[in-house]
Enzyme design. Structure first.
Site, PDB file in Angstrom:
ATOM      1  N   CYS A  33       0.823  -1.397   0.041  1.00  0.00           N
ATOM      2  CA  CYS A  33       0.022  -0.175   0.018  1.00  0.00           C
ATOM      3  C   CYS A  33       0.935   1.399   0.006  1.00  0.00           C
ATOM      4  O   CYS A  33       2.617   0.982   0.520  1.00  0.00           O
ATOM      5  CB  CYS A  33      -1.071  -0.247   1.503  1.00  0.00           C
ATOM      6  SG  CYS A  33      -1.871  -1.098   1.157  1.00  0.00           S
ATOM      7  N   ASN A 139       0.246   0.719   5.982  1.00  0.00           N
ATOM      8  CA  ASN A 139       1.538  -0.439   4.566  1.00  0.00           C
ATOM      9  C   ASN A 139       2.591  -1.490   5.527  1.00  0.00           C
ATOM     10  O   ASN A 139       2.799  -1.476   6.142  1.00  0.00           O
ATOM     11  CB  ASN A 139       2.061   0.732   4.072  1.00  0.00           C
ATOM     12  CG  ASN A 139       3.486  -0.334   2.917  1.00  0.00           C
ATOM     13  OD1 ASN A 139       4.526   0.146   2.676  1.00  0.00           O
ATOM     14  ND2 ASN A 139       2.823  -1.158   2.549  1.00  0.00           N
ATOM     15  N   GLY A 140       1.652  -2.699   4.847  1.00  0.00           N
ATOM     16  CA  GLY A 140       2.744  -3.921   5.548  1.00  0.00           C
ATOM     17  C   GLY A 140       1.724  -4.422   6.193  1.00  0.00           C
ATOM     18  O   GLY A 140       0.445  -5.249   5.859  1.00  0.00           O
ATOM     19  N   TYR A 282      11.146  -3.709  -7.125  1.00  0.00           N
ATOM     20  CA  TYR A 282       9.608  -4.003  -8.118  1.00  0.00           C
ATOM     21  C   TYR A 282       8.708  -2.906  -7.552  1.00  0.00           C
ATOM     22  O   TYR A 282       7.857  -1.786  -8.976  1.00  0.00           O
ATOM     23  CB  TYR A 282       9.027  -5.324  -8.060  1.00  0.00           C
ATOM     24  CG  TYR A 282       7.743  -5.078  -8.844  1.00  0.00           C
ATOM     25  CD1 TYR A 282       6.952  -5.393 -10.431  1.00  0.00           C
ATOM     26  CD2 TYR A 282       6.067  -5.348  -7.727  1.00  0.00           C
ATOM     27  CE1 TYR A 282       5.909  -5.424 -10.601  1.00  0.00           C
ATOM     28  CE2 TYR A 282       5.007  -4.712  -8.411  1.00  0.00           C
ATOM     29  CZ  TYR A 282       4.533  -5.352 -10.033  1.00  0.00           C
ATOM     30  OH  TYR A 282       3.645  -4.639 -10.297  1.00  0.00           O
ATOM     31  N   SER A 323       8.374  -3.191 -16.096  1.00  0.00           N
ATOM     32  CA  SER A 323       8.993  -3.266 -14.113  1.00  0.00           C
ATOM     33  C   SER A 323      10.759  -3.978 -15.308  1.00  0.00           C
ATOM     34  O   SER A 323      10.975  -3.686 -14.451  1.00  0.00           O
ATOM     35  CB  SER A 323       8.197  -4.451 -14.029  1.00  0.00           C
ATOM     36  OG  SER A 323       7.891  -5.623 -14.633  1.00  0.00           O
ATOM     37  N   ASP A 385      12.731  -8.527 -17.692  1.00  0.00           N
ATOM     38  CA  ASP A 385      11.812  -8.771 -16.290  1.00  0.00           C
ATOM     39  C   ASP A 385      12.343  -8.710 -14.414  1.00  0.00           C
ATOM     40  O   ASP A 385      13.431  -8.977 -15.115  1.00  0.00           O
ATOM     41  CB  ASP A 385      10.931  -9.552 -16.587  1.00  0.00           C
ATOM     42  CG  ASP A 385       9.465  -8.672 -16.244  1.00  0.00           C
ATOM     43  OD1 ASP A 385       9.586  -7.266 -15.981  1.00  0.00           O
ATOM     44  OD2 ASP A 385       8.855  -9.151 -16.117  1.00  0.00           O
ATOM     45  N   CYS A 422       6.532 -14.285   1.536  1.00  0.00           N
ATOM     46  CA  CYS A 422       6.588 -12.889   2.025  1.00  0.00           C
ATOM     47  C   CYS A 422       5.969 -12.974   2.971  1.00  0.00           C
ATOM     48  O   CYS A 422       4.375 -13.282   2.754  1.00  0.00           O
ATOM     49  CB  CYS A 422       6.717 -11.782   1.464  1.00  0.00           C
ATOM     50  SG  CYS A 422       7.106 -10.577   2.340  1.00  0.00           S
ATOM     51  N   CYS A 471      16.358  -7.267   3.900  1.00  0.00           N
ATOM     52  CA  CYS A 471      15.353  -8.502   3.918  1.00  0.00           C
ATOM     53  C   CYS A 471      15.337  -9.220   2.296  1.00  0.00           C
ATOM     54  O   CYS A 471      14.336  -8.614   1.484  1.00  0.00           O
ATOM     55  CB  CYS A 471      14.024  -7.636   4.089  1.00  0.00           C
ATOM     56  SG  CYS A 471      12.933  -9.578   4.334  1.00  0.00           S
TER      57      CYS A 471
HETATM   58  P1  AMP Z   1       4.043 -14.033 -13.039  1.00  0.00           P
HETATM   59  O1  AMP Z   1       3.087 -13.804 -14.594  1.00  0.00           O
HETATM   60  O2  AMP Z   1       3.474 -14.257 -12.323  1.00  0.00           O
HETATM   61  O3  AMP Z   1       5.533 -14.725 -13.299  1.00  0.00           O
HETATM   62  O4  AMP Z   1       4.590 -12.477 -12.965  1.00  0.00           O
HETATM   63  C1  AMP Z   1       5.837 -12.010 -13.212  1.00  0.00           C
HETATM   64  C2  AMP Z   1       5.477 -10.504 -13.696  1.00  0.00           C
HETATM   65  O5  AMP Z   1       4.967  -9.647 -12.215  1.00  0.00           O
HETATM   66  C3  AMP Z   1       6.634  -9.485 -13.782  1.00  0.00           C
HETATM   67  O6  AMP Z   1       5.829  -8.991 -15.180  1.00  0.00           O
HETATM   68  C4  AMP Z   1       6.256  -8.555 -12.654  1.00  0.00           C
HETATM   69  O7  AMP Z   1       7.337  -7.654 -12.898  1.00  0.00           O
HETATM   70  C5  AMP Z   1       5.099  -8.744 -11.908  1.00  0.00           C
HETATM   71  N1  AMP Z   1       5.272  -8.665 -10.297  1.00  0.00           N
HETATM   72  C6  AMP Z   1       6.002  -9.517  -9.751  1.00  0.00           C
HETATM   73  N2  AMP Z   1       5.152  -9.126  -8.776  1.00  0.00           N
HETATM   74  C7  AMP Z   1       4.155  -8.596  -8.762  1.00  0.00           C
HETATM   75  C8  AMP Z   1       3.317  -8.001  -7.656  1.00  0.00           C
HETATM   76  N3  AMP Z   1       4.021  -8.424  -6.165  1.00  0.00           N
HETATM   77  N4  AMP Z   1       2.592  -7.519  -7.644  1.00  0.00           N
HETATM   78  C9  AMP Z   1       2.179  -7.454  -9.050  1.00  0.00           C
HETATM   79  N5  AMP Z   1       3.186  -7.619  -9.912  1.00  0.00           N
HETATM   80  C10 AMP Z   1       3.365  -8.235  -9.533  1.00  0.00           C
END
Ligand code: AMP
Length: 495
Positions: A33, A139-140, A282, A323, A385, A422, A471
């Protein structure tokens, strides 16, 4: 071969996506958040500033948002609040902002890490107690929220939400009864919290900011003329033309009043802080500087490190928008391979990551990103990515690149394999959802259909943030505190 690099270019292995990527449950990894607080000591109205601050923090949460304001010279129980589901620009309009008057306030953008997306679970939480009205934005994620809440319920507390933030708000209100100041009440409450948290609290006359003892969640302090500001990220200060003063230290709380600012230790800080590494990889916005480290620099360095540890013979380097773009630029600079835009992004399509089924996520990826065919046709491409979680995004993109005529796709990921859940705000309570936790790098490479796959090493991860204590338990399983054994995802909903 580098342990984190799998090269399948000889076998050309390609398994179709969607069939072989493990299906995830509806609630996968989720983002954090954003919180924002402001006190204008000259008495100027702050609702519009909070609105702008929240717009700058929108990337941290798009499910819901809210603003609570009060006047420090008004009645202590007079807090105006407006909250709703949706983006900041959808929830607030000119009339609404005009109705929120006062020189003290807090705001919140939410992407749930505990509790479902309902109107009751929106923040700031506002509660009225014997000293007046208190608004809190959090947040958290707390790891002991369920036990604290049960304890509070046994002493008569009634809860309106299923979020851990209410446990904190209620804790402060209750502790206030036996404390001589709100600071003492915050201190007593914080000493019982376990997990990651950053808080901004508007008590009737004061703005308070708190950061957990490990500094897991970011919070910084800014100043603009007669106003003091607190924000999850420095980009929100820049958006308001405010000067960055400093980060709130791990385990520190600050109280801001018309008399100025004072700092006090909220709990005993651990000897070694543990800042969340995913902020740099990210979560955070590119133009933010968190705990002295520029997010942009960190991402650029991670790309350069990848180019050194996992080089590839290729014609161009492309990043997954948005990203992966900065790490791709870093890879390109270090390797000398030209940077190119391989995808065109439709910015009006919502997030693909939280769609419930792999099929929906995959088609959402196609809606969001289209391939620039003339750029990629007959080219050997390095595709960068920030992370692979379930593998959906990457497998869809590789398939699209190949359909557009790309000759080879070498995937480089600017973080190590995501292996562990996490508990502090990135909602992956079961490792089962993480493709890398149950498959080797070679298998992941094959599942996503890449010619080669390379991840950032843990050593390079440390360098990317200049040795900042981190962390990085999602990669190495070493949590900064003892964590629960089971899945705590819906604990409060199931109480
Ligand atoms: P996936 O398609 O499930 O492998 O997710 C990877 C993609 O989701 C990558 O393009 C990341 O930039 C994005 N991503 C990684 N962590 C998060 C997160 N916590 N929330 C939203 N998007 C994420």
């Amino acid at each position: 071969m580098n342990q984190q690099l799998s090269n399948l270019s000889e076998t050309g292995a390609f398994l179709s996506a969607g069939t072989s990527i493990p299906a995830a449950e509806a609630s996968g990894v989720r983002e954090e958040c954003g919180i924002f607080g402001i006190l204008d000591t000259a008495g100027k109205s702050v609702a519009r500033d909070i609105y702008r601050g929240l717009c700058a923090l929108q990337h941290r949460g798009q499910e819901s948002c809210g603003i609570a304001v009060s006047a420090t010279d008004g009645p202590p129980k007079n807090m105006s609040v407006h909250k709703g589901l949706g983006l900041v620009s959808e929830v607030f309009d000119e009339n609404c902002l005009a109705s929120l008057s006062g020189n003290l306030g807090v705001g919140h953008v939410r992407y749930s890490t505990s509790g479902s997306t309902t109107a009751e679970n929106t923040q700031p939480l506002v509660l009225t107690y014997m000293k007046g009205t208190l608004a809190l934005a959090h947040n958290g994620n707390l790891i002991n929220a369920a036990s604290l809440r049960r304890e509070q319920e046994y002493t008569g507390a009634l809860f309106h939400t299923t979020i851990d933030s209410e446990v904190i708000a209620y804790g402060i209100a209750r502790e206030r009864i036996r404390s001589s100041s709100v600071e003492e009440a915050v201190c007593r409450t914080a000493s019982r919290l376990e997990g990651g948290y950053a808080l901004v609290v508007a008590s009737p006359r004061k703005l308070i900011g708190v950061r957990d003892p490990y500094g897991l969640k970011p919070l910084c302090l800014g100043r603009r003329g007669s106003a003091w500001l607190l924000a999850s990220e420095s980009c929100a200060l820049s958006a308001l033309g405010a000067e960055f003063v400093r980060d709130i230290r791990p385990g520190e709380a600050v109280t801001i009043t018309e008399a100025g600012i004072c700092s006090w230790p909220v709990t005993e800080s651990p000897i070694r802080p543990a800042h969340c590494v995913f902020e740099y990889i990210y979560f955070a916005r590119l133009d933010s500087v968190i705990d002295g480290v520029s997010v942009y620099d960190a991402r650029l360095k991670s790309g350069a490190a990848l180019a050194r540890s996992c080089p590839a013979d290729a014609d161009l380097v492309a990043g997954v928008p948005d990203s992966g773009l900065t790490a791709a630029a870093g890879f390109s600079m270090e390797s000398g391979i030209p940077f190119a835009l391989a995808f065109c992004k439709n910015s009006y399509v919502g997030r693909t990551f939280i769609k419930p089924t792999p099929e929906e996520r995959q088609s959402a990826v196609q809606m969001k990103l289209s391939v620039l065919e003339p750029v990629v046709r007959d080219k050997r491409i390095v595709l960068v990515d920030d992370s692979i979680v379930r593998g959906t995004t990457m497998s869809a993109l590789i398939r699209m690149l190949r359909q557009a005529g790309a000759k080879e796709v070498h995937v480089r990921i600017s973080s190590p394999p995501f292996l562990h859940p996490c508990y502090f705000g990135t909602d992956v309570p079961t490792g089962r959802q993480l493709i890398a936790s149950s498959h080797s790098v070679e298998t992941v490479c094959s599942l996503i259909g890449a010619d080669s796959l390379g991840y950032l090493t843990l050593e390079d991860l440390g360098e990317m943030t200049g040795g900042l204590p981190l962390c990085r338990a999602c990669f190495d399983g070493r949590y900064p505190m003892e964590v629960p054994k089971g899945d705590i995802r819906n604990e409060l909903e199931n109480l």
